[in-house]
Scaffold this motif. Sequence first.
Motif, mmCIF file in Angstrom:
data_model
loop_
_atom_site.group_PDB
_atom_site.id
_atom_site.type_symbol
_atom_site.label_atom_id
_atom_site.label_comp_id
_atom_site.label_asym_id
_atom_site.label_seq_id
_atom_site.Cartn_x
_atom_site.Cartn_y
_atom_site.Cartn_z
ATOM 1 N N TYR A 1 0.830 -1.194 0.000
ATOM 2 C CA TYR A 1 0.000 0.000 0.000
ATOM 3 C C TYR A 1 0.878 1.262 0.000
ATOM 4 C CZ TYR A 1 -4.076 -2.852 1.174
ATOM 5 O OH TYR A 1 -5.090 -3.776 1.158
ATOM 6 N N PRO A 2 0.308 2.392 -0.431
ATOM 7 C CA PRO A 2 1.080 3.639 -0.343
ATOM 8 C C PRO A 2 1.571 3.837 1.089
ATOM 9 C CG PRO A 2 -0.932 3.992 -1.588
ATOM 10 C CD PRO A 2 -1.025 2.606 -1.019
ATOM 11 N N PRO A 3 2.795 4.297 1.266
ATOM 12 C CA PRO A 3 3.377 4.369 2.611
ATOM 13 C C PRO A 3 2.632 5.343 3.512
ATOM 14 C CG PRO A 3 4.694 5.616 1.055
ATOM 15 C CD PRO A 3 3.684 4.855 0.245
ATOM 16 N N GLU A 4 2.547 5.006 4.788
ATOM 17 C CA GLU A 4 1.984 5.901 5.784
ATOM 18 C C GLU A 4 3.070 6.459 6.692
ATOM 19 O OE1 GLU A 4 -1.115 3.436 7.571
ATOM 20 O OE2 GLU A 4 -2.536 4.655 6.456
ATOM 21 N N GLU A 5 4.299 5.997 6.471
ATOM 22 C CA GLU A 5 5.417 6.465 7.274
ATOM 23 C C GLU A 5 6.596 6.714 6.337
ATOM 24 O OE1 GLU A 5 7.814 4.450 10.806
ATOM 25 O OE2 GLU A 5 5.670 4.662 11.243
ATOM 26 N N VAL A 6 7.083 7.936 6.319
ATOM 27 C CA VAL A 6 8.177 8.304 5.422
ATOM 28 C C VAL A 6 9.169 9.170 6.186
ATOM 29 C CG1 VAL A 6 6.732 8.238 3.347
ATOM 30 C CG2 VAL A 6 6.946 10.371 4.624
ATOM 31 N N THR A 7 10.325 9.409 5.558
ATOM 32 C CA THR A 7 11.281 10.358 6.125
ATOM 33 C C THR A 7 11.369 11.580 5.222
ATOM 34 O OG1 THR A 7 13.094 9.219 4.999
ATOM 35 C CG2 THR A 7 12.685 8.638 7.296
ATOM 36 N N THR A 8 11.596 12.734 5.834
ATOM 37 C CA THR A 8 11.765 13.969 5.077
ATOM 38 C C THR A 8 12.542 14.957 5.936
ATOM 39 O OG1 THR A 8 10.620 15.655 3.762
ATOM 40 C CG2 THR A 8 9.597 15.028 5.846
ATOM 41 N N LYS A 9 12.876 16.093 5.368
ATOM 42 C CA LYS A 9 13.677 17.101 6.063
ATOM 43 C C LYS A 9 12.767 18.099 6.779
ATOM 44 C CE LYS A 9 18.119 18.444 6.338
ATOM 45 N NZ LYS A 9 19.217 17.526 6.728
ATOM 46 N N LEU A 10 13.057 18.351 8.038
ATOM 47 C CA LEU A 10 12.334 19.366 8.806
ATOM 48 C C LEU A 10 13.018 20.709 8.574
ATOM 49 C CD1 LEU A 10 10.105 20.016 10.887
ATOM 50 C CD2 LEU A 10 11.784 19.544 12.685
ATOM 51 N N LEU A 11 12.400 21.559 7.759
ATOM 52 C CA LEU A 11 13.020 22.822 7.368
ATOM 53 C C LEU A 11 12.956 23.873 8.464
ATOM 54 C CD1 LEU A 11 11.581 23.122 3.734
ATOM 55 C CD2 LEU A 11 13.776 22.154 4.458
ATOM 56 N N ASP A 12 11.843 23.876 9.205
ATOM 57 C CA ASP A 12 11.664 24.913 10.219
ATOM 58 C C ASP A 12 10.525 24.500 11.139
ATOM 59 O OD1 ASP A 12 12.067 27.230 11.609
ATOM 60 O OD2 ASP A 12 11.331 28.588 10.063
ATOM 61 N N ILE A 13 10.431 25.174 12.290
ATOM 62 C CA ILE A 13 9.291 24.989 13.192
ATOM 63 C C ILE A 13 8.688 26.362 13.460
ATOM 64 C CG2 ILE A 13 8.471 24.101 15.409
ATOM 65 C CD1 ILE A 13 10.789 22.189 15.468
ATOM 66 N N PRO A 14 7.804 26.836 12.593
ATOM 67 C CA PRO A 14 7.080 28.088 12.861
ATOM 68 C C PRO A 14 5.968 27.814 13.883
ATOM 69 C CG PRO A 14 7.083 27.479 10.508
ATOM 70 C CD PRO A 14 7.462 26.265 11.285
ATOM 71 N N VAL A 15 5.241 28.855 14.246
ATOM 72 C CA VAL A 15 4.087 28.679 15.125
ATOM 73 C C VAL A 15 2.857 29.272 14.449
ATOM 74 C CG1 VAL A 15 5.444 28.647 17.245
ATOM 75 C CG2 VAL A 15 4.531 30.815 16.407
ATOM 76 N N ASN A 16 1.720 28.688 14.758
ATOM 77 C CA ASN A 16 0.445 29.154 14.225
ATOM 78 C C ASN A 16 -0.428 29.628 15.377
ATOM 79 O OD1 ASN A 16 -1.669 29.361 12.100
ATOM 80 N ND2 ASN A 16 -2.662 27.805 13.362
ATOM 81 N N VAL A 17 -1.204 30.672 15.139
ATOM 82 C CA VAL A 17 -2.116 31.190 16.154
ATOM 83 C C VAL A 17 -3.538 30.934 15.688
ATOM 84 C CG1 VAL A 17 -2.819 33.208 17.499
ATOM 85 C CG2 VAL A 17 -0.446 32.976 16.743
ATOM 86 N N GLY A 18 -4.323 30.241 16.508
ATOM 87 C CA GLY A 18 -5.676 29.860 16.132
ATOM 88 C C GLY A 18 -6.726 30.887 16.490
ATOM 89 N N ARG A 19 -7.977 30.535 16.246
ATOM 90 C CA ARG A 19 -9.101 31.446 16.464
ATOM 91 C C ARG A 19 -9.221 31.904 17.911
ATOM 92 N NH1 ARG A 19 -14.990 30.103 17.123
ATOM 93 N NH2 ARG A 19 -14.388 27.927 16.983
ATOM 94 N N THR A 20 -8.858 31.037 18.856
ATOM 95 C CA THR A 20 -8.977 31.386 20.274
ATOM 96 C C THR A 20 -7.680 31.962 20.834
ATOM 97 O OG1 THR A 20 -8.296 29.164 20.974
ATOM 98 C CG2 THR A 20 -10.649 29.527 20.586
ATOM 99 N N GLY A 21 -6.649 32.132 19.985
ATOM 100 C CA GLY A 21 -5.389 32.694 20.443
ATOM 101 C C GLY A 21 -4.349 31.661 20.827
ATOM 102 N N ARG A 22 -4.688 30.375 20.751
ATOM 103 C CA ARG A 22 -3.725 29.331 21.109
ATOM 104 C C ARG A 22 -2.575 29.312 20.103
ATOM 105 N NH1 ARG A 22 -4.685 22.825 20.712
ATOM 106 N NH2 ARG A 22 -2.699 22.190 21.625
ATOM 107 N N VAL A 23 -1.344 29.290 20.626
ATOM 108 C CA VAL A 23 -0.143 29.313 19.795
ATOM 109 C C VAL A 23 0.383 27.880 19.664
ATOM 110 C CG1 VAL A 23 2.170 30.259 19.513
ATOM 111 C CG2 VAL A 23 0.382 31.636 20.602
ATOM 112 N N THR A 24 0.460 27.373 18.433
ATOM 113 C CA THR A 24 0.811 25.979 18.194
ATOM 114 C C THR A 24 2.013 25.866 17.270
ATOM 115 O OG1 THR A 24 -1.544 25.399 18.353
ATOM 116 C CG2 THR A 24 -0.066 23.748 17.410
ATOM 117 N N PRO A 25 3.106 25.252 17.725
ATOM 118 C CA PRO A 25 4.226 24.994 16.805
ATOM 119 C C PRO A 25 3.825 23.940 15.767
ATOM 120 C CG PRO A 25 4.877 24.713 19.116
ATOM 121 C CD PRO A 25 3.397 24.785 19.076
ATOM 122 N N PHE A 26 4.375 24.070 14.577
ATOM 123 C CA PHE A 26 4.125 23.046 13.569
ATOM 124 C C PHE A 26 5.387 22.852 12.725
ATOM 125 C CE2 PHE A 26 2.982 27.028 11.559
ATOM 126 C CZ PHE A 26 3.443 26.921 10.245
#
Length: 826
Positions: free
Chosen positions: A344-369
Amino acid sequence: MGENGGVSGDKTPAQTPSADDARDDAPDEGTRDAQERMAELTAQIEQAIEDYYVHDAPTMADAQYDELERELKELEAQNPQLAKADSPTQTVHGDVAAGFAPVEHLERMMSLDNAFSLEEVDAWAVRAGEGLGEGAEAHYLSELKIDGLAIDLIYEDGVLTRGVTRGDGRVGEDVTRNVRTIDNVPERLDTKNPPAVLEVRGEVFYPTAAFEELNEQRREAGLQEFANPRNTAAGSLRQKDPDVTASRALAVYVHGIGVHEGVTLASQSEVYEQLKDWGLPTSPHWRVLDSLKEVHEFIEHHGEHRHDVEHEIDGIVLKIDSFAQQRRLGSTSRAPRWAIAFKYPPEEVTTKLLDIPVNVGRTGRVTPFGLMEPVKVAGSTVQLATLHNQFEVERKGVLIGDTIVLRKAGDVIPEILGPVEALRDGSERAFVMPTDCPACGTPIGPAKEGDKDWRCPNSKSCPSQVTGRIEHAASRGAFDIESLGEESAIALTDPDKRRAEALAALRSGHYVYLPIREAADAELENFVVLKNGQEVEGADGVPLLRITSEDDPLLPPLQTPVVTTGANLFDLTAEDLRDVSVWQPERRDGEVTGDWRIQPAFWSRPTFRHYKRENAWKQQKASSTLKNTEVLSDELEKAKSKELWRVLVALSIRHVGPTAARSLATAYGSMDAIREADLAQLTETDGVGGIIAESVHEWFELDWHHELVDAWAASGVRMVDDVEEGFVKTLEGLTVVVTGGLDDFTRDGAKEAIISRGGKASGSVSKKTDFVVVGENAGSKEDKARDLGLTILDEDGFKDLLENGPSDDGASEDGASDKDSADDAS
C-alpha cells in the motif's frame, strides 16, 4: 610503471593496444553513470538493511527503501553486465546481531517480490499462469501483510525447542528464551500425534492497542515514546534480558511451514487449517480467492480498512494456494515466483524538517508546527504537521534541520514521530518558542500558571485570530458562505501568513516566483516562464520573476490586511481587494514542489505576450476581478438576511454553537435583548445553562464586541428575527425527535422549525420524548419509539403539529398516533 608514470620497457606495436581498441574496451559515458549510480544505491541500501535488521533503528522509511531498490533493479535490468550476484536485489536481507548465537534454518527463509499497483499484481499473475501452463487454474491465498519481524519456530515431537529470527534467510539469531515469553506461542502442539520435526514461519508484532497503551505509560513517566509498533516489536524480541521481552505485549501469527516430517499437506490453505488445529496462532484475515477481480476487491477493501485490524499492515501477500503449482513455478535466488507482496502507499516516510514556525488559532492558542520538504505519504503530498506545543517538541526530541519520520494514518492529520538521529551532521538547531505573537507582535504566554498551551491575548486584532473568526463566520453552521473558506479568509485578514514558510523554503534552496506587473520589472537575470510548476522556454506559459534569496529587493513588503477585526467584513468592495496577494505553494501535476509563488488573491493576474523589442514583455490584458470574488460579494450580501441564530454562531462566542444559538434566538428574538439580559436570565433560558450563559455574558462585557455587532448591524446584517403576525410557539415545552428523510424539510430545517416554535429538537428517543416524526429509512429510532409506545407522526402530521400544536389527546389533529393504536391493540 616508471616513476613518471610511463611504460618501463619497450613493446612492439603488436603488443600495444591502439586508441581505437582502448575506446572499444572502455565503458561509454552512460554505462559509467549507471555503474556509479548502482554502486551508490547498493551502499545506501546495504546501510539501510543493517540499520533496520541489525540495529532496529531504521534511518529511512520503507517507501524510500522500496524506491531505491526499484531503481537498482531497473538499472540491473538495463545493464545486466553490471549486475552482481551479491546485489541487495538478489539476496535476503538481515545479519546476525552481536550477542545472539547464529542458527542455521532447517529450510531457507526467502523474501518476497513487491508490487506497487494492481497492474503489477496482474502482471505477476500472468507470469505465474504462463509458468503453470495452458489450462491450469490457479487459486490465490490472500492475506494481510503484517508489519512485524519474521520468526522461525522449531517444534520437535510437538515441543518448542527453538525460536530464530530470519537473518539473511539461511542463518538467523537464536531468540528462543525471548520467544517463550510471548503469550500466544504454545510450548506444545495440541495433538497426540505431532510431527517429528515442524518448522513454522510467522511474524512477531506489537498489537496496535497495546502499543498505544505502552506509549501512554511512557508519556506519563516522561519517557520518549516509541516510534512505531514494528521497531518496538523487533527491539523487544531482541532484548538480551528476556524479562524485558516478557514485559512487552508481543504477539505472533504463523503463516507457513518449512521442514515438516510426518505430515502431508497439499496447499497453503491446508497448512493454515492444520496449524490452527495444533493450537498455533493463525491470522483470521485470509481467504482463498478464485479470480483477479476478487483479489482486487480484497486489496481495495483492506486498503480502506487497514486500521480496523489488531496490528499494523503495509500490504497484502498473495500466494498460489496449491503446493504442486508452487513447486512447478519455483523461485529466484531470493524470492518465490508463486508469491508476491502488494504494498500500500506508505503511511510512514522520512523527510527534512526545514523549520518549526508557530500558528495562532481562532482562540489565540499558539501551536508549533513542522514545515517540511514536501513528501508523499498515504497517497497525498504533505508539507505541514502539527507539534501541539513546545513541550511536545522537546519530548519528541526533534531539531530544525533534522531528517524526521513522518506518519499519516488514513485521513488522520500528519504526525512527526521523531528524528533520525543517525543522520545528524551538527547543523541542526533547537526550536525556541517565540515570546511574541508572530502574527501581531503581542507578548504571548500561558493564560494561567501550569498551562502547557501559550496564547496570544490580542483577540481583537491579531490577524491569525481574525482569520479563524472570519472562516468560522462563513462556516456551514453560521452564515454558510462557501466562497469564503480558509484561503479567502487568510487573504482578507493575514495575507502574509505563509511568508515565513516560503522564506524558509528559499533558504533551503527553493525559489519564490513573483508575477510581473510591469515590463520594466522583467530583468533578464530574474526572468523565467513557468508552466505547470516547471520552467519552460518560449511564451507558452506564465511570465514570472524568480527570486533566489530572501535578501532580494524584489520581495514585496508586508501588506496591511483589508480586514483587521472583522467589523468591515460586510462593507468590502472589489477595489478594496485589488492589491491583495498571498503566498501559495507551487505545484506540478497537482503536487507541491517546495517552491512558492506570490499570487494575486482576488483579481486575475495580468497576462503578457512576448515580443522581440528590448527583451521585454508586453501587457496584453488588464487585470479584472476573479469570478470567485464576484461570488463572494453576492454571498456576503445574502448573508446579511440570515437568521439571528446564525449571526450568534458567526460571532465566535465560546461554547455557542447552532443549538445554543437557536435557543437564545428563540427566547429573546433580537441581539439587543440578548446582550441586555443579565447572567441569571441567560442561565434560566431553556437549552442554555450556566456555562454557556456565563460565556455569552462575558463576551458582551468587551467594548470591541459591541462595536463589532454594531458595525455588522450598520452594514445591514439582520439582528432581529422576523415574527409573522399571529405566530404562536405551538411546541412550548415539548420534545420532538425527527428521524428519516422528509420531503419538505432538511435535517436542519426540521430542527429549526421545532426550536423556533419553542420546542426541543432532540437527537435521541426516550420516555421523555413527546413526538417522533418518521420519514423514509427511519431505522432504529422508529423501532424504539414503537417499543416505548410514543406518539409517531408522518410528515403531514408534523406540519400540522408545527402549525396547530398538539391536540388534547396527545397527537396533532391530523397526524397518526401510534400510541393510541398501540393502546387499542393491547
